[in-house]
Design an enzyme around this catalytic site. Structure first.
Site: not given
Lengths: 358, 358
Positions: A317-318
């Site tokens: 997701e970062g």
């Protein structure tokens, strides 16, 4: 190919003069030379990227690319495919890990549908869908070469738009049930490493499913014969749409002299694709963390990147990139905000004790 | 000894019920279980420390203890002793590394003179001077046992005052030219490890000075015969005033159920002293980074702490702790702000694929 080729051609070398000026300033700040380690190195890299002796990081944007994978039909993931659009919705409501961590570090989150299988009609999600999920790569290419290029273009466009809107640091993030499988396949093809190193448990599959996942990747490579010298071919045959999108984000950042923080394993696979089509783009990449996914260390070695955070994360997701983006911002602040020895009236080193240094 | 003994007696176990509740909530959040790794573990530790299922970190304070060392007469540091008060002044003007990084993460900096050799009359510096620098430990104890206890008490008092004023996370920081020498001596005595592991280059001495530093530590230990089973004896004979102050901060935090982030090598030596006099205080410690100073890894192993940041830092001042304090705050936010699977309408794991997990 025109946009992609123009972007690749625009990626220039780092600014050596700005880097030299930044290094000289670091050596005058009130601390033993080199004692802030990676923070100092990052500030010099930022100077080279931005072409400024005192670089700044004011607006950080994490770009989360979402896509689905036909290969989930082979049972390679612990979660069902419906989770991809559900998590995309979660991102827009602010309830996911990337939302919490981005808020914490003062970064914005941009969510992009580059290839979710389901129809995504959610306000706040940028529509860049190239196709609704890839095909199952065990029976043929995941996508066509044109679609692979389109996913790269989509990422370039998103990066350009964010940079035009003021972003001076981008982070990469991914969402896509099953996406460690194409990432492992890319890593295997581009490095020739053994599946025992390149394949891991993803979101948490058991031992039998792990063996199945390796076999699926072995078959996909055998069936498709991706050309390791051609990153676009690898992306098309055994990659994924969000992986192409993130590779495009990296190229778009590099072409516009903006640093890009690479999250974990999937983002790392995207970075390998970006480096394959444009080796110079590596100069614009900043590593964040080391994922639990075993192949991630190999990716970082291949890219010549050094991670800062060792936190046993494996969410994607970062999330690792968001945390690291704050460290990059800190590096810029150290260079511009710390006092020099002269400013602060602090005595420097005793030369006699250090000139003997070996 | 009364304040110290009361403080040690007040350090209780972590709250197992709150930890269980925190772990259960982590497992319901919209992410694969365990996928946020150390952030999850930290949130559970915070729950145990604060006795709350959803702990909070709102006010972070980095306490920088400053002191001088008689042993600098032996040529063990690359910098002259006058730098200690000069850097203390720099801290109050906001120009030092710790100021920049604390501002960045939203932490306050408290500067304490617990043993600077020079007279420090600088607004904003808390006066807790036990004595103006230690004696040269190669010819006798660095300080008396009473002075060592006074330095611990000073740290406890500072921690208590900050906690009373609302701090819910403390970080340790140090300033003191020459202070890697007593830190290495403490580590050597408490672990019995070889000087080749425990002694490093500090702010940057050359190879001949490094050999001299080892010889100085060897002599100090031979002359003083510190009792490895008695942390106060070790602190008095081969320690330092800021090291005692920081050990006191750690004990004060633990007694008041407040987490304390341990910076690098000098803070680590202080943590060893704290753990020696109160083993249970280890539950309240959070490691930050791994310093370049070679003995730091051994300190972390001794304490059973796992660092998060690998950034080749070796500045001290609390700089690594400041960066890590933001990660601790992030951990608390993950637990309280992320949506659950039920909240977000996200599907959970396919049990059939994971129940075979080995």
């Amino acid at each position: 190919m025109e946009k992609l080729n123009q972007t690749i051609a625009s990626v220039g070398p780092l600014d050596a003069e700005a880097m030299q000026a930044a290094r000289e300033r670091q050596d005058q700040l009130t601390k033993p030379q080199g004692s802030l380690g990676v923070l100092e190195d990052l500030s010099v890299q930022l100077a080279g990227i931005q072409g400024k002796a005192q670089p700044q990081v004011d607006k950080k944007v994490i770009i989360v690319m979402a896509g689905d994978h036909g290969v989930v039909a082979e049972g390679v993931s612990a979660f069902p495919q419906e989770v991809t659009p559900q998590m995309v919705a979660n991102f827009t409501h602010g309830g996911a890990g990337i939302n919490v961590l981005s808020r914490h570090v003062g970064a914005e989150v941009r969510v992009v549908d580059v290839g979710v299988a389901a129809k995504v009609d959610i306000p706040g999600v940028l529509q860049k869908k190239v196709r609704p999920g890839t095909a199952n790569m065990v029976s043929g290419p995941a996508m066509s070469r044109e679609e692979a290029v389109a996913s790269l273009d989509a990422g370039i466009e998103v990066a350009e738009a964010e940079i035009a809107a003021g972003a001076d640091l981008l982070g990469t993030g991914d969402m896509g049930i099953g996406n460690t499988t194409p990432s492992s396949a890319i890593l295997t093809v581009l490095t020739g490493a053994d599946l025992s190193i390149t394949v891991g448990r993803g979101t948490g599959i058991g031992a039998p499913a792990l063996e199945q996942k390796k076999e699926v990747i072995r078959r996909a490579i055998t069936v498709n014969e991706p050309d390791a010298a051609d990153g676009i071919d690898v992306l098309a045959k055994v990659g994924g749409l969000e992986i192409g999108g993130l590779a495009g984000v990296i190229l778009g950042a590099a072409a516009n002299r903006v640093p890009v923080v690479i999250d974990g394993f999937i983002s790392g696979a995207a970075a390998l694709i970006a480096a394959s089509v444009c080796p110079q783009s590596k100069n614009y990449m900043i590593a964040s963390h080391v994922s639990v996914e075993p192949g991630h260390k190999l990716i970082l070695e291949e890219l010549g990147l050094k991670p800062m955070l060792f936190m046993d994360m494996r969410l994607g997701e970062g999330t690792g990139g968001a945390l690291a983006s704050s460290l990059v911002e800190a590096a810029a602040k150290v260079l511009s905000e710390m006092a020099t020895f002269a400013d602060a009236g602090v005595a420097e080193k005793n030369e006699k004790k250090t000139q003997q240094s070996n």
